[in-house]
Design a protein around this motif. Structure first.
Motif, mmCIF file in Angstrom:
data_model
loop_
_atom_site.group_PDB
_atom_site.id
_atom_site.type_symbol
_atom_site.label_atom_id
_atom_site.label_comp_id
_atom_site.label_asym_id
_atom_site.label_seq_id
_atom_site.Cartn_x
_atom_site.Cartn_y
_atom_site.Cartn_z
ATOM 1 N N GLU A 179 8.664 -0.318 9.094
ATOM 2 C CA GLU A 179 7.810 -1.475 8.781
ATOM 3 C C GLU A 179 7.554 -2.285 10.055
ATOM 4 O OE1 GLU A 179 6.354 -2.088 5.966
ATOM 5 O OE2 GLU A 179 5.610 -4.121 6.316
ATOM 6 N N ASN A 180 8.593 -2.470 10.833
ATOM 7 C CA ASN A 180 8.490 -3.180 12.113
ATOM 8 C C ASN A 180 7.516 -2.460 13.048
ATOM 9 O OD1 ASN A 180 9.068 -4.844 14.327
ATOM 10 N ND2 ASN A 180 11.018 -3.828 14.800
ATOM 11 N N VAL A 181 7.647 -1.144 13.147
ATOM 12 C CA VAL A 181 6.757 -0.363 14.019
ATOM 13 C C VAL A 181 5.299 -0.488 13.546
ATOM 14 C CG1 VAL A 181 6.151 1.976 14.796
ATOM 15 C CG2 VAL A 181 8.560 1.274 14.692
ATOM 16 N N LEU A 182 5.096 -0.333 12.248
ATOM 17 C CA LEU A 182 3.729 -0.379 11.706
ATOM 18 C C LEU A 182 3.127 -1.778 11.824
ATOM 19 C CD1 LEU A 182 4.430 1.803 8.543
ATOM 20 C CD2 LEU A 182 2.697 2.349 10.288
ATOM 21 N N ALA A 183 3.932 -2.795 11.533
ATOM 22 C CA ALA A 183 3.403 -4.170 11.511
ATOM 23 C C ALA A 183 3.101 -4.694 12.907
ATOM 24 C CB ALA A 183 4.392 -5.092 10.801
ATOM 25 N N THR A 184 3.712 -4.108 13.922
ATOM 26 C CA THR A 184 3.504 -4.616 15.290
ATOM 27 C C THR A 184 2.608 -3.703 16.116
ATOM 28 O OG1 THR A 184 5.514 -3.495 16.094
ATOM 29 C CG2 THR A 184 5.754 -5.777 15.346
ATOM 30 N N ARG A 222 15.470 4.062 -6.560
ATOM 31 C CA ARG A 222 15.701 3.220 -5.378
ATOM 32 C C ARG A 222 14.396 2.963 -4.634
ATOM 33 N NH1 ARG A 222 17.397 -1.067 -3.466
ATOM 34 N NH2 ARG A 222 18.318 -1.074 -1.380
ATOM 35 N N MET A 223 13.583 3.993 -4.500
ATOM 36 C CA MET A 223 12.325 3.818 -3.775
ATOM 37 C C MET A 223 11.384 2.883 -4.540
ATOM 38 S SD MET A 223 11.972 5.107 -0.715
ATOM 39 C CE MET A 223 10.492 5.988 -0.213
ATOM 40 N N SER A 229 9.993 -4.645 -3.872
ATOM 41 C CA SER A 229 10.500 -5.808 -3.112
ATOM 42 C C SER A 229 9.422 -6.426 -2.226
ATOM 43 C CB SER A 229 11.690 -5.385 -2.243
ATOM 44 O OG SER A 229 11.229 -4.699 -1.068
ATOM 45 N N GLY A 230 8.398 -5.653 -1.913
ATOM 46 C CA GLY A 230 7.311 -6.173 -1.071
ATOM 47 C C GLY A 230 7.648 -6.268 0.407
ATOM 48 N N LYS A 231 8.832 -5.806 0.783
ATOM 49 C CA LYS A 231 9.263 -5.919 2.192
ATOM 50 C C LYS A 231 8.727 -4.806 3.084
ATOM 51 C CE LYS A 231 13.790 -8.022 1.203
ATOM 52 N NZ LYS A 231 15.236 -7.704 1.160
ATOM 53 N N TYR A 232 8.209 -3.759 2.451
ATOM 54 C CA TYR A 232 7.836 -2.581 3.243
ATOM 55 C C TYR A 232 6.397 -2.164 2.950
ATOM 56 C CZ TYR A 232 12.920 -2.738 3.003
ATOM 57 O OH TYR A 232 14.226 -3.164 3.040
ATOM 58 N N LYS A 233 5.526 -3.160 2.901
ATOM 59 C CA LYS A 233 4.130 -2.897 2.503
ATOM 60 C C LYS A 233 3.427 -1.906 3.407
ATOM 61 C CE LYS A 233 3.242 -7.167 0.005
ATOM 62 N NZ LYS A 233 2.735 -8.535 0.062
#
Lengths: 276, 276
Positions: A179-184, A222-223, A229-233
């Motif tokens: 998510e960090n890689v994609l969002a940045t 789990r997935m 959770s919306g944390k990994y859009k």
């Protein structure tokens, strides 16, 4: 732990070779990998399918290992385990990340930079592929934490402990990273797409797509909770985006795409899954 | 499972940076990795040491992860875990095999072929590096089979089972593979040396050397028995040959070489070792 199939992986294997598609030619790429499962061969198949480059599957289990471990047959160096790819020149290459790093520029899956920048971009793609494959290994090890030569049933207790840690700590840690890689990704922002690097599909996107598909098969509860959770859009947007790329969409609907099953890397044991 | 240190890995860490050698210059390579252990950073250090190329260790644990996981500090893409290498240009690259594959041609550790043959040789070296690092991961997992965030003491029973399978099946399987690679290398034969590929030292040789050193530290009884069996003569000859390469010999005797200890990837727990 994971560069080989589990003991019962050959159950549904088909012998011999099968044409990947009608464009297949002699002396093209031949993928040496077990039949009956997507397995680690799937990461290589997806690259060929996306690029529209013909390849053949060689999955005759009686010939597979004897060929790729014998330097007299496969050339030097011989290989530890499939997948191995026979190149049009006749040379063999194994290890999923090495195969993908070799193919990426040839299949247009290494970004659009030039010169030394192209080499750096390719290295970063390699890095992202390796991290997604680390997640693959950790997912495999949830059902085989003790020994790959034993059945799951013989290591169920340890598997339950490892899966619990995986669901709670490791899986979210990997998703947070991607998510960090994609969002940045500055280039993806301007193009509005979910790309791990640059603004076009790379081997890293294809590998992450398949890992996410595999984890969704293995750990559906789990997935679903992690998606909700919306944390990994961005992560789930990438999964959706790649699934709808024209060549991939066609491939996924074809009979060339193997179904996940409990002989493979990604296995669904309901007792290992859970919302938390 | 293993791209991160175990819970107590920072115990003996030294803060801040330390000069790698007197030739160190500003804006050279900087290796971001935990202090106090050889760890996965050692695979990168050995490449620099063999090549005589200066590098700096950045091992301040308060800054390490916050730097390499923040794209605003390390650029895109950010990283999952150390080791990460800051290149002279300022760009960061992580994942041991990606770092080594990037550095190999720059450090003269990618063989002596030219053109497309050089790319193929580099890919085969990458393949061999990846298999040696798979052995590293499996060795790590003998003491952490269930969860990297737990102490060894909390997973001792599973560790004993996994170590038994590792000693009996997995370790010999890897050694047999590398023996096969070494014994069938046509170029090494003419030169009489133990080289995995070609007739000069590559990153694959350095990585295998360090893995063998680590396994010998962790499983001294088992490794002594395997050496005594006489089945892996080329493998142990490679370990000896690399240890005596001039630059490596000097490095191993220097205080830059970190000692193996039970905070690292390779740990010696006598109860996990055995002759069989």
């Amino acid at each position: 732990m994971s560069a080989h199939p589990a003991k019962n992986s050959h159950a549904t294997e088909h012998a011999g070779t099968e044409p990947a598609n009608k464009k297949q030619k002699k002396d093209e790429y031949v993928l040496y990998y077990w039949g009956g499962i997507p397995g680690r061969g799937e990461f290589v198949r997806l690259a060929f399918e996306y690029a529209g480059v013909p390849y053949t599957n060689m999955q005759d289990s009686a010939k597979l290992l004897p060929t790729i471990t014998d330097a007299a047959k496969c050339g030097h160096p011989p290989h530890f385990a499939p997948p191995a790819l026979k190149l049009p020149s006749g040379r063999f290459l194994s290890q999923t990340p090495a195969i993908l790093n070799y193919l990426a520029p040839k299949l247009g899956l290494a970004g659009d930079k030039e010169g030394e920048e192209a080499e750096l971009e390719r290295s970063s793609i390699n890095q992202l592929v390796l991290t997604a494959l680390d997640l693959t290994n950790e997912t495999h090890d949830t059902h085989h934490p003790i020994a790959s030569e034993l059945y799951y049933e013989d290591q169920k207790e340890a598997a339950a402990s490892r899966a619990k840690s995986y669901r709670k700590n490791r899986l979210p840690k990997f998703l947070k990273h991607f998510e960090n890689v994609l969002a940045t990704n500055p280039e993806a922002k301007t193009h509005g797409g979910a790309y791990l690097i640059g603004s076009s599909t790379t081997t890293a996107d294809l590998v992450l797509f398949h890992v996410l598909s595999g984890v969704s098969y293995a750990f559906p509860k789990r997935m679903a909770a992690l998606e909700k959770s919306g944390k990994y859009k961005h992560v789930f947007a990438l999964k959706e985006r790649v699934a709808n790329e024209k060549a991939i969409k066609e491939y996924l609907a074809s009979d060339r795409r193997r179904k996940f099953n409990n002989n493979g890397v990604f296995r669904h044991y309901p007792e290992l899954d859970g919302e938390e």
